[in-house]
Design an enzyme around this catalytic site. Sequence first.
Site, PDB file in Angstrom:
ATOM      1  N   LEU A 135       3.480   4.811   1.359  1.00  0.00           N
ATOM      2  CA  LEU A 135       3.370   5.361   0.006  1.00  0.00           C
ATOM      3  C   LEU A 135       1.910   5.599  -0.352  1.00  0.00           C
ATOM      4  O   LEU A 135       1.030   4.815   0.043  1.00  0.00           O
ATOM      5  CB  LEU A 135       3.993   4.397  -1.006  1.00  0.00           C
ATOM      6  CG  LEU A 135       5.457   4.027  -0.785  1.00  0.00           C
ATOM      7  CD1 LEU A 135       5.997   3.279  -1.999  1.00  0.00           C
ATOM      8  CD2 LEU A 135       6.315   5.235  -0.475  1.00  0.00           C
ATOM      9  N   GLY A 180       5.724   2.305   3.900  1.00  0.00           N
ATOM     10  CA  GLY A 180       6.639   3.414   3.608  1.00  0.00           C
ATOM     11  C   GLY A 180       6.872   4.315   4.815  1.00  0.00           C
ATOM     12  O   GLY A 180       7.931   4.945   4.943  1.00  0.00           O
ATOM     13  N   ASN A 204       3.424  -4.204   5.830  1.00  0.00           N
ATOM     14  CA  ASN A 204       2.262  -5.053   5.552  1.00  0.00           C
ATOM     15  C   ASN A 204       2.074  -5.351   4.065  1.00  0.00           C
ATOM     16  O   ASN A 204       1.061  -5.920   3.658  1.00  0.00           O
ATOM     17  CB  ASN A 204       0.995  -4.362   6.091  1.00  0.00           C
ATOM     18  CG  ASN A 204       0.764  -3.002   5.461  1.00  0.00           C
ATOM     19  OD1 ASN A 204       1.691  -2.335   5.025  1.00  0.00           O
ATOM     20  ND2 ASN A 204      -0.492  -2.584   5.401  1.00  0.00           N
ATOM     21  N   GLU A 205       3.046  -4.973   3.232  1.00  0.00           N
ATOM     22  CA  GLU A 205       2.852  -5.032   1.770  1.00  0.00           C
ATOM     23  C   GLU A 205       2.346  -6.373   1.243  1.00  0.00           C
ATOM     24  O   GLU A 205       1.440  -6.425   0.416  1.00  0.00           O
ATOM     25  CB  GLU A 205       4.154  -4.657   1.042  1.00  0.00           C
ATOM     26  CG  GLU A 205       4.447  -3.170   0.989  1.00  0.00           C
ATOM     27  CD  GLU A 205       5.130  -2.641   2.241  1.00  0.00           C
ATOM     28  OE1 GLU A 205       5.099  -3.322   3.288  1.00  0.00           O
ATOM     29  OE2 GLU A 205       5.681  -1.532   2.180  1.00  0.00           O
TER      30      GLU A 205
HETATM   31  C1  LIG Z   1       5.564  -2.440  -5.586  1.00  0.00           C
HETATM   32  C2  LIG Z   1       6.454  -1.751  -4.631  1.00  0.00           C
HETATM   33  C3  LIG Z   1       5.740  -1.204  -3.474  1.00  0.00           C
HETATM   34  C4  LIG Z   1       6.645  -0.596  -2.535  1.00  0.00           C
HETATM   35  C5  LIG Z   1       6.310  -0.721  -1.163  1.00  0.00           C
HETATM   36  C6  LIG Z   1       5.061  -0.039  -0.794  1.00  0.00           C
HETATM   37  C7  LIG Z   1       4.979   0.601   0.299  1.00  0.00           C
HETATM   38  C8  LIG Z   1       3.783   1.282   0.763  1.00  0.00           C
HETATM   39  O1  LIG Z   1       3.949   2.137   1.577  1.00  0.00           O
HETATM   40  S1  LIG Z   1       2.215   0.912   0.168  1.00  0.00           S
HETATM   41  C9  LIG Z   1       1.120   1.690   1.302  1.00  0.00           C
HETATM   42  C10 LIG Z   1       0.881   0.794   2.448  1.00  0.00           C
HETATM   43  N1  LIG Z   1       0.108   1.444   3.479  1.00  0.00           N
HETATM   44  C11 LIG Z   1      -0.903   0.893   4.081  1.00  0.00           C
HETATM   45  O2  LIG Z   1      -1.278  -0.235   3.790  1.00  0.00           O
HETATM   46  C12 LIG Z   1      -1.600   1.698   5.111  1.00  0.00           C
HETATM   47  C13 LIG Z   1      -3.035   1.842   4.778  1.00  0.00           C
HETATM   48  N2  LIG Z   1      -3.704   2.722   5.703  1.00  0.00           N
HETATM   49  C14 LIG Z   1      -4.064   2.358   6.953  1.00  0.00           C
HETATM   50  O3  LIG Z   1      -3.830   1.273   7.410  1.00  0.00           O
HETATM   51  C15 LIG Z   1      -4.805   3.380   7.752  1.00  0.00           C
HETATM   52  O4  LIG Z   1      -5.228   4.386   6.875  1.00  0.00           O
HETATM   53  C16 LIG Z   1      -3.986   4.026   8.887  1.00  0.00           C
HETATM   54  C17 LIG Z   1      -3.731   2.996   9.992  1.00  0.00           C
HETATM   55  C18 LIG Z   1      -2.663   4.582   8.401  1.00  0.00           C
HETATM   56  C19 LIG Z   1      -4.804   5.200   9.499  1.00  0.00           C
HETATM   57  O5  LIG Z   1      -6.079   4.718   9.854  1.00  0.00           O
HETATM   58  P1  LIG Z   1      -7.302   5.730  10.030  1.00  0.00           P
HETATM   59  O6  LIG Z   1      -6.875   6.894  10.836  1.00  0.00           O
HETATM   60  O7  LIG Z   1      -8.442   4.913  10.503  1.00  0.00           O
HETATM   61  O8  LIG Z   1      -7.560   6.308   8.569  1.00  0.00           O
HETATM   62  P2  LIG Z   1      -8.368   5.615   7.368  1.00  0.00           P
HETATM   63  O9  LIG Z   1      -7.947   4.213   7.188  1.00  0.00           O
HETATM   64  O10 LIG Z   1      -9.811   5.849   7.569  1.00  0.00           O
HETATM   65  O11 LIG Z   1      -7.816   6.426   6.104  1.00  0.00           O
HETATM   66  C20 LIG Z   1      -8.248   7.757   5.841  1.00  0.00           C
HETATM   67  C21 LIG Z   1      -8.236   7.970   4.334  1.00  0.00           C
HETATM   68  O12 LIG Z   1      -6.892   7.834   3.875  1.00  0.00           O
HETATM   69  C22 LIG Z   1      -6.825   6.862   2.818  1.00  0.00           C
HETATM   70  N3  LIG Z   1      -5.540   6.171   2.889  1.00  0.00           N
HETATM   71  C23 LIG Z   1      -5.038   5.504   3.918  1.00  0.00           C
HETATM   72  N4  LIG Z   1      -3.810   5.050   3.631  1.00  0.00           N
HETATM   73  C24 LIG Z   1      -3.533   5.438   2.383  1.00  0.00           C
HETATM   74  C25 LIG Z   1      -2.404   5.264   1.524  1.00  0.00           C
HETATM   75  N5  LIG Z   1      -1.288   4.612   1.892  1.00  0.00           N
HETATM   76  N6  LIG Z   1      -2.447   5.810   0.293  1.00  0.00           N
HETATM   77  C26 LIG Z   1      -3.538   6.497  -0.111  1.00  0.00           C
HETATM   78  N7  LIG Z   1      -4.654   6.692   0.657  1.00  0.00           N
HETATM   79  C27 LIG Z   1      -4.632   6.161   1.885  1.00  0.00           C
HETATM   80  C28 LIG Z   1      -8.006   5.937   3.118  1.00  0.00           C
HETATM   81  O13 LIG Z   1      -8.388   5.253   1.974  1.00  0.00           O
HETATM   82  C29 LIG Z   1      -9.052   6.930   3.584  1.00  0.00           C
HETATM   83  O14 LIG Z   1      -9.559   7.549   2.410  1.00  0.00           O
HETATM   84  P3  LIG Z   1     -11.066   8.104   2.372  1.00  0.00           P
HETATM   85  O15 LIG Z   1     -11.968   6.959   2.762  1.00  0.00           O
HETATM   86  O16 LIG Z   1     -11.267   8.522   0.945  1.00  0.00           O
HETATM   87  O17 LIG Z   1     -11.119   9.238   3.336  1.00  0.00           O
END
Ligand SMILES: CCCCC/C=C/C(=O)SCCNC(=O)CCNC(=O)[C@H](O)C(C)(C)COP(=O)(O)OP(=O)(O)OC[C@H]1O[C@@H](n2cnc3c(N)ncnc32)[C@H](O)[C@@H]1OP(=O)(O)O
Length: 329
Positions: A135, A180, A204-205
């Site tokens: 998400l 997600g 990992n939430e």
């Molecule tokens: C209360 C009810 C909740 C319901 C359940 C929630 C479910 C969810 O899905 S919450 C989201 C959980 N997701 C994560 O924790 C994943 C986080 N991201 C990562 O671990 C990594 O980004 C990756 C492994 C998916 C990819 O790694 P990599 O290729 O090294 O890319 P970066 O980490 O450098 O990320 C690039 C860029 O994207 C932004 N970003 C990453 N994930 C998210 C996200 N889920 N939502 C929004 N933005 C995200 C990250 O901050 C980077 O941004 P910039 O630095 O501005 O480029």
Amino acid sequence: MDAYKSSVDFAEATAFLSHACYEQDKMALRATLKNKSILSGLLSRLSSCSSHGRVCVSPVLVAQRRNNSTSPKLKVDFNQSTGVAVMHMQNPPVNSLSLGFLTEFCIAVEKLEMDKSCRGLILTSSQPKVFSAGLDIMDMYGKKLEQYEEFWRAVQEMWLKLYSSNMVTIAAINGSSPAGGCLMSLSCDYRIMADNPRYSIGFNETQFGIVVPVWCKEAMTTIVGHRNTELTLELGLLYNPSDALKIGLVDQLVPEDQVLATATKTMTKWLAIPDHARRITKSMMRKPTIDKIMSIREADMQQYISFISKDSTQKMLGTYLEMLKKKRG
Ligand SMILES: CCCCC/C=C/C(=O)SCCNC(=O)CCNC(=O)[C@H](O)C(C)(C)COP(=O)(O)OP(=O)(O)OC[C@H]1O[C@@H](n2cnc3c(N)ncnc32)[C@H](O)[C@@H]1OP(=O)(O)O
């Protein structure tokens, strides 16, 4: 790739109509989701496409047309002769499931669902190394209550659409798929993951202080059992591909460059089963979970809004976002 039902000329001639249709579909879907009557408005709007003398384009043509629009978050390639659509997620940088993405996704799946010639859907990513980052945290952070509501309705809808699809659905997981992203792939009938130890999949939430919805827990339990779900969700575990295979979170690992080809071959096997028998069986397996979730849908919404809007939750999300950004810098 098969040209669609009509000629290229027809496609060009109807391109802008299909785009307009798509933009209106998005608005209709959002409005419908707001009104809580799932997709009925969209469906009736779609059928009005043909009854008012407008050019009615097929789902895939619309999806293909979207590739030329300003912000296409999906690319759908439909092969008419095999009946299989490949949906490439292309929401850079990490295919986060934003409101815009989810809206587009629901429309695309709905349209393929309505096209009787489409029997199978392969879901994959166009982004390097990432299937989906889950998400979009930006949609859960610092927003108004009605925005949280709109987002969560789209999340619920994405899951319902995929989990209850009549099509054979295969996730071709060609990169990391946390949270997600994992939920999305768990909603499919079969999961094939790239055998690259750098990739991870799981939930990992809790690691950053949030909790998955009860329907995510339910769906996961049906696939990997109570104990594996308990461990994964409580500890916020992400698995490398071979550990994910061990607990049954994915069904098969293949070399990275063979993920899509294997998904295509697997699809052929699944499509060899008579549709009606497979569909009835799928429904028999999934309907109890779907019914259970439908019955608590509104309560789930209230719970989400109350949880996500808490100061403490917002603080944790803010810290996590900062951490994600720092990781790059
Ligand atoms: C209360 C009810 C909740 C319901 C359940 C929630 C479910 C969810 O899905 S919450 C989201 C959980 N997701 C994560 O924790 C994943 C986080 N991201 C990562 O671990 C990594 O980004 C990756 C492994 C998916 C990819 O790694 P990599 O290729 O090294 O890319 P970066 O980490 O450098 O990320 C690039 C860029 O994207 C932004 N970003 C990453 N994930 C998210 C996200 N889920 N939502 C929004 N933005 C995200 C990250 O901050 C980077 O941004 P910039 O630095 O501005 O480029």
